[in-house]
Design an enzyme around this catalytic site. Structure first.
Site, mmCIF file in Angstrom:
data_model
loop_
_atom_site.group_PDB
_atom_site.id
_atom_site.type_symbol
_atom_site.label_atom_id
_atom_site.label_comp_id
_atom_site.label_asym_id
_atom_site.label_seq_id
_atom_site.Cartn_x
_atom_site.Cartn_y
_atom_site.Cartn_z
ATOM 1 N N HIS A 1 8.561 3.486 9.028
ATOM 2 C CA HIS A 1 8.347 2.651 10.211
ATOM 3 C C HIS A 1 7.073 3.117 10.926
ATOM 4 O O HIS A 1 6.868 4.327 11.089
ATOM 5 C CB HIS A 1 9.550 2.759 11.157
ATOM 6 N N VAL B 1 18.784 -1.160 13.772
ATOM 7 C CA VAL B 1 17.374 -1.457 13.502
ATOM 8 C C VAL B 1 16.551 -0.187 13.695
ATOM 9 O O VAL B 1 16.451 0.326 14.812
ATOM 10 C CB VAL B 1 16.853 -2.583 14.448
ATOM 11 N N ASP B 2 16.009 0.337 12.597
ATOM 12 C CA ASP B 2 15.147 1.527 12.627
ATOM 13 C C ASP B 2 15.843 2.694 13.340
ATOM 14 O O ASP B 2 15.210 3.447 14.095
ATOM 15 C CB ASP B 2 13.814 1.200 13.327
ATOM 16 N N HIS C 1 -1.266 3.421 9.001
ATOM 17 C CA HIS C 1 -1.063 3.138 7.578
ATOM 18 C C HIS C 1 -1.511 4.333 6.726
ATOM 19 O O HIS C 1 -0.821 4.731 5.787
ATOM 20 C CB HIS C 1 -1.886 1.908 7.196
ATOM 21 N N MET D 1 10.825 -6.986 4.710
ATOM 22 C CA MET D 1 10.939 -7.633 6.012
ATOM 23 C C MET D 1 12.303 -8.282 6.267
ATOM 24 O O MET D 1 12.405 -9.213 7.063
ATOM 25 C CB MET D 1 9.816 -8.670 6.169
ATOM 26 N N LEU E 1 18.957 -5.250 6.036
ATOM 27 C CA LEU E 1 19.978 -5.071 5.003
ATOM 28 C C LEU E 1 21.344 -4.918 5.665
ATOM 29 O O LEU E 1 21.481 -4.217 6.667
ATOM 30 C CB LEU E 1 19.648 -3.849 4.154
ATOM 31 N N SER F 1 0.832 -1.211 0.000
ATOM 32 C CA SER F 1 0.000 0.000 0.000
ATOM 33 C C SER F 1 0.870 1.267 0.000
ATOM 34 O O SER F 1 0.499 2.279 -0.603
ATOM 35 C CB SER F 1 -0.973 0.010 1.178
ATOM 36 N N ASN F 2 2.018 1.217 0.637
ATOM 37 C CA ASN F 2 2.909 2.389 0.572
ATOM 38 C C ASN F 2 3.472 2.565 -0.835
ATOM 39 O O ASN F 2 3.609 3.693 -1.311
ATOM 40 C CB ASN F 2 4.046 2.267 1.593
#
Ligand code: GRF
Length: 233
Positions: A116, A151-152, A178, A97, A100, A18-19
């Site tokens: 995020h 992470v994030d 979302h 998911m 990297l 959806s993004n």
């Protein structure tokens, strides 16, 4: 890179996409002055591949290899090759998911962004909306940030808030986050495409439009200086 050249995005996703749809629609309407050059997924039947196909955007399943949460060496090479062949300026993660790692991060250093579903640095990791609900925060939201080795954890480009309602369930809260993501992600990518963003250490700051289109008398590098790391000069 001159500012007049087409700004090319590579989108990586594992899910419904959806993004990606919000990004592609923003490109089509001109709100985001860019083109999605390629969509890659580590999941063969991911919705994001179908959504890209419907729009005539090159999209392909790229096998992730033997690991569950990251790409193996061969897969990493295949992703890098596909993104380089598509001449992407920015790699936009949209529900990808897998973490990297080194070679990939080096290949696109400072040019990988992610969305995020929380106001980072709160609630990194999985199911951030559920973490926010369980913690009892009254406001959460979403964050677009550069990707680094953590992470994030990379520098934050933009955030949008979403109130937590008393009767929220994980599903209702996730749904509103979302919707906020679909506004925030194209907006942040548009700022990148217009070269309006500079990274100063952890801080991402806005400068005037630096496209080399004659509107800026000082040219596309105006606003940069020795103390400033320009990610897209
Ligand atoms: C979004 O919630 C995003 O924040 C997270 O993954 C989800 C992707 O959703 N990184 P979609 O595939 O774009 O619908």
């Amino acid at each position: 890179m001159t500012g007049n050249r087409e700004f090319r995005l590579g989108v990586l996703g594992s899910g419904t996409g959806s993004n990606f749809v919000a990004i592609a629609d923003a490109c089509a309407s001109g709100r985001l002055p860019a083109r999605v050059a390629v969509v890659l997924s580590d999941v063969a039947d991911a919705g994001i591949l179908a959504r890209a196909g419907e729009r005539g955007i090159p999209a392909r399943f790229t096998p992730p290899g033997k690991f569950r949460t990251k790409l193996d060496e061969e897969a990493e090479r295949a992703f890098i090759d596909a993104l380089e062949a598509a001449r992407v300026d920015i790699v936009a993660l949209a529900g990808f998911m897998r973490v990297l790692k080194g070679d990939f991060l080096r290949a696109f250093e400072g040019r990988i962004v992610n969305i995020h579903p929380s106001l980072l640095p709160s609630f990194p990791g999985l199911e951030a909306w559920r973490q926010a609900l369980d913690h009892g925060v009254k406001v959460t939201g979403c964050t677009v940030h550069f990707v680094d080795a953590g992470v994030d954890s990379g520098p934050i480009i933009g955030q949008q808030t979403v109130p937590v309602l008393d009767d929220d369930t994980p599903a209702t809260l996730h749904q509103r986050i979302h919707a906020a993501e679909h506004e925030l992600y194209p907006r942040c990518l548009a700022e990148l495409a217009r070269r309006e963003i500079l990274v100063r250490g952890r801080r991402v700051v806005r400068v005037e439009d630096r496209r080399d289109d004659g509107r800026n008398p000082e040219g596309p590098r105006a606003g940069t200086g020795r103390d400033v790391e320009s990610i897209l000069s």
